[in-house]
Design a protein around this motif. Structure first.
Motif, mmCIF file in Angstrom:
data_model
loop_
_atom_site.group_PDB
_atom_site.id
_atom_site.type_symbol
_atom_site.label_atom_id
_atom_site.label_comp_id
_atom_site.label_asym_id
_atom_site.label_seq_id
_atom_site.Cartn_x
_atom_site.Cartn_y
_atom_site.Cartn_z
ATOM 1 N N ALA A 1 0.814 -1.216 0.000
ATOM 2 C CA ALA A 1 0.000 0.000 0.000
ATOM 3 C C ALA A 1 0.845 1.262 0.000
ATOM 4 C CB ALA A 1 -0.927 -0.012 1.217
ATOM 5 N N HIS A 2 2.079 1.161 0.485
ATOM 6 C CA HIS A 2 2.980 2.320 0.502
ATOM 7 C C HIS A 2 3.867 2.385 -0.737
ATOM 8 C CE1 HIS A 2 1.750 2.760 4.704
ATOM 9 N NE2 HIS A 2 2.304 3.953 4.664
ATOM 10 N N GLY A 3 3.538 1.610 -1.755
ATOM 11 C CA GLY A 3 4.223 1.750 -3.026
ATOM 12 C C GLY A 3 5.460 0.906 -3.189
ATOM 13 N N TYR A 4 5.475 -0.279 -2.584
ATOM 14 C CA TYR A 4 6.620 -1.175 -2.726
ATOM 15 C C TYR A 4 6.202 -2.459 -3.436
ATOM 16 C CZ TYR A 4 8.974 1.855 0.608
ATOM 17 O OH TYR A 4 9.528 2.940 1.227
ATOM 18 N N ARG A 5 7.128 -2.997 -4.183
ATOM 19 C CA ARG A 5 6.958 -4.324 -4.759
ATOM 20 C C ARG A 5 7.546 -5.318 -3.775
ATOM 21 N NH1 ARG A 5 9.481 -6.727 -10.454
ATOM 22 N NH2 ARG A 5 8.138 -8.589 -10.548
ATOM 23 N N VAL A 6 6.721 -6.153 -3.214
ATOM 24 C CA VAL A 6 7.108 -7.018 -2.102
ATOM 25 C C VAL A 6 7.401 -8.422 -2.628
ATOM 26 C CG1 VAL A 6 6.413 -7.966 0.120
ATOM 27 C CG2 VAL A 6 5.691 -5.653 -0.540
ATOM 28 N N VAL A 7 8.551 -8.960 -2.237
ATOM 29 C CA VAL A 7 8.942 -10.321 -2.587
ATOM 30 C C VAL A 7 9.264 -11.050 -1.286
ATOM 31 C CG1 VAL A 7 10.529 -11.776 -3.891
ATOM 32 C CG2 VAL A 7 9.914 -9.501 -4.770
ATOM 33 N N ALA A 8 8.462 -12.064 -0.965
ATOM 34 C CA ALA A 8 8.634 -12.822 0.278
ATOM 35 C C ALA A 8 8.851 -14.285 -0.062
ATOM 36 C CB ALA A 8 7.416 -12.647 1.186
ATOM 37 N N PRO A 9 10.098 -14.727 -0.196
ATOM 38 C CA PRO A 9 10.364 -16.117 -0.560
ATOM 39 C C PRO A 9 10.370 -17.048 0.643
ATOM 40 C CG PRO A 9 12.328 -14.710 -0.837
ATOM 41 C CD PRO A 9 11.309 -13.922 -0.099
ATOM 42 N N ASP A 10 10.306 -18.336 0.345
ATOM 43 C CA ASP A 10 10.694 -19.372 1.293
ATOM 44 C C ASP A 10 12.162 -19.678 1.039
ATOM 45 O OD1 ASP A 10 8.145 -19.669 2.390
ATOM 46 O OD2 ASP A 10 7.574 -21.208 0.932
ATOM 47 N N LEU A 11 13.003 -19.566 2.057
ATOM 48 C CA LEU A 11 14.406 -19.924 1.895
ATOM 49 C C LEU A 11 14.540 -21.394 1.504
ATOM 50 C CD1 LEU A 11 15.958 -18.173 5.024
ATOM 51 C CD2 LEU A 11 15.853 -17.297 2.673
ATOM 52 N N ARG A 12 15.654 -21.711 0.859
ATOM 53 C CA ARG A 12 15.863 -23.119 0.497
ATOM 54 C C ARG A 12 15.732 -24.000 1.735
ATOM 55 N NH1 ARG A 12 21.250 -25.024 -1.931
ATOM 56 N NH2 ARG A 12 21.012 -23.234 -3.320
ATOM 57 N N GLY A 13 15.106 -25.144 1.534
ATOM 58 C CA GLY A 13 14.935 -26.081 2.626
ATOM 59 C C GLY A 13 13.743 -25.819 3.509
ATOM 60 N N MET A 14 13.022 -24.731 3.271
ATOM 61 C CA MET A 14 11.912 -24.377 4.149
ATOM 62 C C MET A 14 10.681 -24.020 3.326
ATOM 63 S SD MET A 14 13.627 -22.576 7.486
ATOM 64 C CE MET A 14 14.715 -21.295 6.887
ATOM 65 N N GLY A 15 9.521 -24.155 3.962
ATOM 66 C CA GLY A 15 8.279 -23.826 3.280
ATOM 67 C C GLY A 15 8.078 -24.678 2.056
ATOM 68 N N ALA A 16 7.718 -24.043 0.944
ATOM 69 C CA ALA A 16 7.437 -24.745 -0.301
ATOM 70 C C ALA A 16 8.602 -24.710 -1.267
ATOM 71 C CB ALA A 16 6.197 -24.142 -0.964
ATOM 72 N N SER A 17 9.780 -24.324 -0.797
ATOM 73 C CA SER A 17 10.983 -24.387 -1.632
ATOM 74 C C SER A 17 11.614 -25.771 -1.520
ATOM 75 C CB SER A 17 11.987 -23.307 -1.211
ATOM 76 O OG SER A 17 11.525 -22.024 -1.567
ATOM 77 N N ASP A 18 12.486 -26.071 -2.473
ATOM 78 C CA ASP A 18 13.163 -27.362 -2.479
ATOM 79 C C ASP A 18 14.029 -27.554 -1.238
ATOM 80 O OD1 ASP A 18 12.258 -28.816 -4.593
ATOM 81 O OD2 ASP A 18 13.922 -28.338 -5.936
ATOM 82 N N ARG A 19 14.357 -28.818 -0.969
ATOM 83 C CA ARG A 19 15.171 -29.192 0.186
ATOM 84 C C ARG A 19 16.451 -29.869 -0.284
ATOM 85 N NH1 ARG A 19 9.866 -31.948 2.870
ATOM 86 N NH2 ARG A 19 8.777 -30.027 3.472
ATOM 87 N N PRO A 20 17.361 -29.139 -0.894
ATOM 88 C CA PRO A 20 18.580 -29.778 -1.394
ATOM 89 C C PRO A 20 19.452 -30.254 -0.240
ATOM 90 C CG PRO A 20 18.768 -27.398 -1.548
ATOM 91 C CD PRO A 20 17.355 -27.691 -1.127
ATOM 92 N N PRO A 21 20.414 -31.140 -0.537
ATOM 93 C CA PRO A 21 21.261 -31.661 0.544
ATOM 94 C C PRO A 21 22.279 -30.654 1.057
ATOM 95 C CG PRO A 21 21.925 -32.573 -1.569
ATOM 96 C CD PRO A 21 20.652 -31.824 -1.818
ATOM 97 N N SER A 22 22.578 -29.603 0.299
ATOM 98 C CA SER A 22 23.628 -28.665 0.695
ATOM 99 C C SER A 22 23.253 -27.262 0.229
ATOM 100 C CB SER A 22 24.974 -29.092 0.085
ATOM 101 O OG SER A 22 24.895 -29.089 -1.332
ATOM 102 N N GLY A 23 24.166 -26.319 0.456
ATOM 103 C CA GLY A 23 23.953 -24.947 0.028
ATOM 104 C C GLY A 23 23.306 -24.073 1.079
#
Length: 374
Positions: A131-153
């Protein structure tokens, strides 16, 4: 053994329990079980290898493969409600499939959550930022949420590149404000350290930064917090907490937060769905298992003259970090502002979102570079 399907349904599997202690790598769309008809055990890893190679099982075992759509909490799926005006996306960045929720238009703001959370940690603030004029990007970090769970990185430098490439996929190549809480704050710091010319504002919320006080915070002999050593230990916390995720997270949020009712049972259940099972726990704790290396990288950078040229806001909760984060950063961040959120515990964006917004929004609207500085 029960196998979870798309809408939370289950399929009874006749398999006896697998004997191995370490679980196989997760695949969001395959649940594999083995019906033992021979004298020898076959692990899921072996089954997947045989399926990939197209070879027959010489021991006469019948392979039962169940294909499911990913369930809530599995990688690459997120069925929790989105704030109005936001959408869920999936991109491949730095070799890893990452999930993010995006919305709004204007100057980009990257919001990085901590453990044990997902993009939802920012749900109270995302509409206000848009609402204050920002483009918001809220990711899930790797290994968490709906992001992939790679063995490393899971080192913070690699994750900073995850985030940078994620933004590039969205057409954002600089001029970004980065806001990080807890583990996400460590990634935000690495992003700003590695690419200072691209970060206009840096906001760090409720963390002890590797190389800048974390090592003291985890020293139990000096009154430090116990959980760092536990989470950094290979396999043990997974074995202890598997099947008890909701109970543990209920205790955890009650222990670390200060505002009653911030994490009601339904919210804990939503969060637990992203951390349920050995492999999900392993990926979450992997963020802790790089902390000593992360600290060495940060210290080397600072000891060789590294400082952050952008304005930095260091935020602590009154009943948690307080002003300690700002105190540890004063030599690394010449343009530092500290803020303590009254009445808050560790989870500032959820415990006191309005008070946090009153600090965050004016900071983001200030000129990104002090006069005379690159």
């Amino acid at each position: 053994m029960l196998l979870t399907g798309h809408k939370g349904g289950t399929v009874n599997c006749p398999c006896p329990p697998r004997p191995q202690r370490r679980r196989p790598p997760n695949d969001a769309r395959i649940r594999c079980a083995v019906e033992r008809t021979g004298a020898r055990d076959t692990s899921t890893d072996q089954v997947l290898t045989k399926l990939a190679a197209g070879s027959a099982d010489p021991h006469g075992q019948k392979l039962l493969v169940f294909l499911f759509d990913p369930a809530p909490g599995d990688p690459m799926n997120d069925e929790t409600p989105l704030p109005d005006g936001f959408e869920s996306i999936t991109v491949t960045a730095n070799g890893t499939r990452l999930h993010a929720v995006v919305g709004g238009s204007g100057a980009p703001v990257l919001l990085l959550h901590g453990w044990p959370q997902t993009w939802r940690a920012w749900r109270h603030l995302m509409p206000a930022l848009a609402a204050h004029g920002y483009r918001v990007v809220a990711p899930d970090l790797r290994g968490m949420g709906a992001s992939d769970r790679p063995p490393s990185g899971y080192d913070k430098d690699t994750q900073a590149e995850d985030m940078r490439e994620l933004l590039a996929q969205l057409g954002i190549h600089g001029g970004v404000s980065v806001v990080g809480h807890d583990i996400g704050g460590m990634v935000a710091f690495a992003y700003a350290r590695r690419h200072p010319e691209e970060v206009e504002h840096l906001v760090l919320v409720e963390l002890a930064l590797p190389g800048f006080g974390l090592e003291q915070a985890m020293d139990v002999a000096s009154g430090g917090l116990f959980h760092f050593g536990l989470f950094m230990t290979e396999e043990l916390p997974e074995l202890l907490l598997e099947g008890r995720e909701s109970d543990f997270l209920t205790w955890w949020f009650n222990w670390v937060s200060a505002v009653p009712g911030t994490f009601p049972p339904e919210e804990v259940d939503t969060i637990a769905s992203s951390y349920r099972g050995y492999e999900a726990l392993r990926a979450g704790f992997a963020h802790y298992r790089t902390l000593l290396d992360d600290g060495r990288v940060n210290r080397t950078w600072h000891e060789t003259g590294g400082t952050l040229p952008m304005p930095v806001l260091a935020v602590g909760g009154e009943h948690s970090t307080g002003a300690r984060l700002a105190d540890t950063l004063n030599t690394a961040a010449p343009h530092l502002t500290g803020a303590v959120i009254e009445g808050s515990g560790h989870f500032v964006p959820e415990e006191r979102p309005d008070a946090f917004a009153r600090e965050l929004l004016p900071f983001l609207s200030a000129p990104p570079r002090p006069a005379g500085h690159i």
